[in-house]
Scaffold this motif. Structure first.
Motif, short mmCIF file in Angstrom:
data_model
loop_
_atom_site.label_atom_id
_atom_site.label_comp_id
_atom_site.label_asym_id
_atom_site.label_seq_id
_atom_site.Cartn_x
_atom_site.Cartn_y
_atom_site.Cartn_z
N MET A 31 9.06 -5.74 -16.75
CA MET A 31 9.94 -5.03 -17.44
C MET A 31 11.06 -6.11 -18.14
O MET A 31 11.58 -6.77 -17.33
N ARG A 32 11.41 -5.78 -19.26
CA ARG A 32 12.19 -6.72 -19.91
C ARG A 32 13.82 -6.56 -19.35
O ARG A 32 13.97 -5.52 -19.21
N GLU A 33 14.40 -7.65 -19.36
CA GLU A 33 15.91 -7.70 -19.16
C GLU A 33 16.70 -6.47 -19.91
O GLU A 33 17.52 -5.73 -19.11
N ALA A 34 16.63 -6.34 -21.05
CA ALA A 34 17.00 -5.16 -21.83
C ALA A 34 16.88 -3.75 -21.22
O ALA A 34 17.70 -2.79 -21.40
N ASP A 35 15.54 -3.74 -21.01
CA ASP A 35 15.14 -2.40 -20.43
C ASP A 35 15.79 -1.99 -19.25
O ASP A 35 16.25 -0.98 -19.00
N VAL A 36 15.98 -2.89 -18.25
CA VAL A 36 16.56 -2.69 -16.98
C VAL A 36 18.08 -2.47 -17.09
O VAL A 36 18.60 -1.75 -16.57
N ARG A 94 30.16 7.14 -24.78
CA ARG A 94 30.26 6.70 -26.01
C ARG A 94 30.02 4.86 -25.86
O ARG A 94 29.63 4.31 -26.79
N ILE A 95 31.03 4.28 -24.86
CA ILE A 95 31.09 2.91 -24.76
C ILE A 95 29.83 2.66 -24.27
O ILE A 95 29.18 1.29 -24.62
N VAL A 96 29.18 3.41 -23.34
CA VAL A 96 27.57 2.92 -23.05
C VAL A 96 26.66 2.81 -24.05
O VAL A 96 25.72 1.96 -24.36
N ASP A 97 26.66 3.91 -24.92
CA ASP A 97 25.83 3.69 -26.01
C ASP A 97 25.99 2.50 -26.97
O ASP A 97 24.83 1.91 -27.51
N THR A 98 27.11 2.09 -27.31
CA THR A 98 27.38 1.24 -27.91
C THR A 98 26.83 -0.09 -27.32
O THR A 98 26.08 -1.17 -27.79
N ALA A 99 27.11 -0.33 -25.94
CA ALA A 99 26.43 -1.58 -25.16
C ALA A 99 25.06 -1.54 -25.07
O ALA A 99 24.52 -2.53 -25.45
N VAL A 147 22.53 -4.71 -26.51
CA VAL A 147 21.56 -5.37 -25.84
C VAL A 147 20.00 -4.82 -26.64
O VAL A 147 19.40 -5.89 -26.46
N ARG A 148 19.89 -3.84 -27.13
CA ARG A 148 18.54 -3.56 -27.61
C ARG A 148 18.32 -4.54 -28.75
O ARG A 148 17.23 -5.06 -28.93
N GLU A 149 19.25 -4.76 -29.65
CA GLU A 149 19.17 -5.55 -30.67
C GLU A 149 19.31 -7.14 -30.39
O GLU A 149 18.77 -7.91 -31.21
#
Length: 195
Positions: free
Chosen positions: A1-6, A88-93, A97-99
């Motif tokens: 699993m990718r770091e971003a996914d975790v 909202r803050i979680v969504d932005t973070a 990370v996804r990008e």
């Protein structure tokens, strides 16, 4: 699993726990083990500190230094609707990370410069175990999603001795051979799953 996914699994698990905090629990005093930052006294302070850690993610991944960001994120980040503000803050973070793709890029933290993959390890640990710790403190179900437990184990297990040596984890706890994956993960981090 990718770091971003975790990371995403951990941040969403933390968001889901914050969503379940009862109105009368926000001002409940927390034990010393949950007071990671000066001024942390009650559960709202703990959640605000997680929000503070999350709100920095886009700036850190963009290569900004703490000096460049300054104190713009100091203070109360949760406002009148802490659950919604935190989500909202979680969504932005998570979106940042996804990008993000260059895990070898050096990023600038308050405690030094590190490859982005090390930064993601640190913040993913903080969120994953934060979800567990807050849920336990607030009397919620502490079961973490199985994919998150697997992802955290895969990230942490090879680094556990080093993380323990620098004080991130307490001494490893012994658990039975047939312990669940989550109990094994908690024990690896120095948390006693029997408590």
């Amino acid at each position: 699993m990718r770091e971003a996914d975790v990371f995403e699994l951990a941040d969403h698990a933390l968001r889901d726990v914050v969503e379940r905090i009862k109105d009368d629990q926000w001002e409940r005093e927390v034990p010393d083990a949950m007071r990671w930052r000066a001024g942390t006294r009650v559960l709202r302070d703990v959640v605000n500190h997680h929000a503070y850690d999350d709100i920095w993610v886009p700036d850190v991944l963009a290569g900004r230094t703490p000096a460049e960001v300054g104190d713009r994120y100091e203070g109360d980040l949760l406002g009148d609707d802490p659950r919604r503000s935190f989500a909202r803050i979680v969504d932005t973070a998570v979106a940042a990370v996804r990008e993000f793709e260059d895990l070898d890029k050096i990023v600038h933290l308050s405690y030094g410069d590190f490859p982005a993959r090390v930064y993601l390890l640190h913040i993913t640990i903080f969120r994953g175990f934060g979800a567990y710790d807050i849920a336990r403190f607030a009397g919620m179900d502490t079961e973490l999603p199985a994919p998150l437990v697997r992802g955290l184990w895969d990230m942490i297990e090879p680094e556990a001795d080093e993380l323990r040596a620098i004080g991130v984890f307490g001494p490893k706890i012994t658990v039975p051979d047939d312990a669940s994956p989550q109990d094994r993960l908690l024990a690896l981090s120095g948390r006693d799953p029997s408590r």
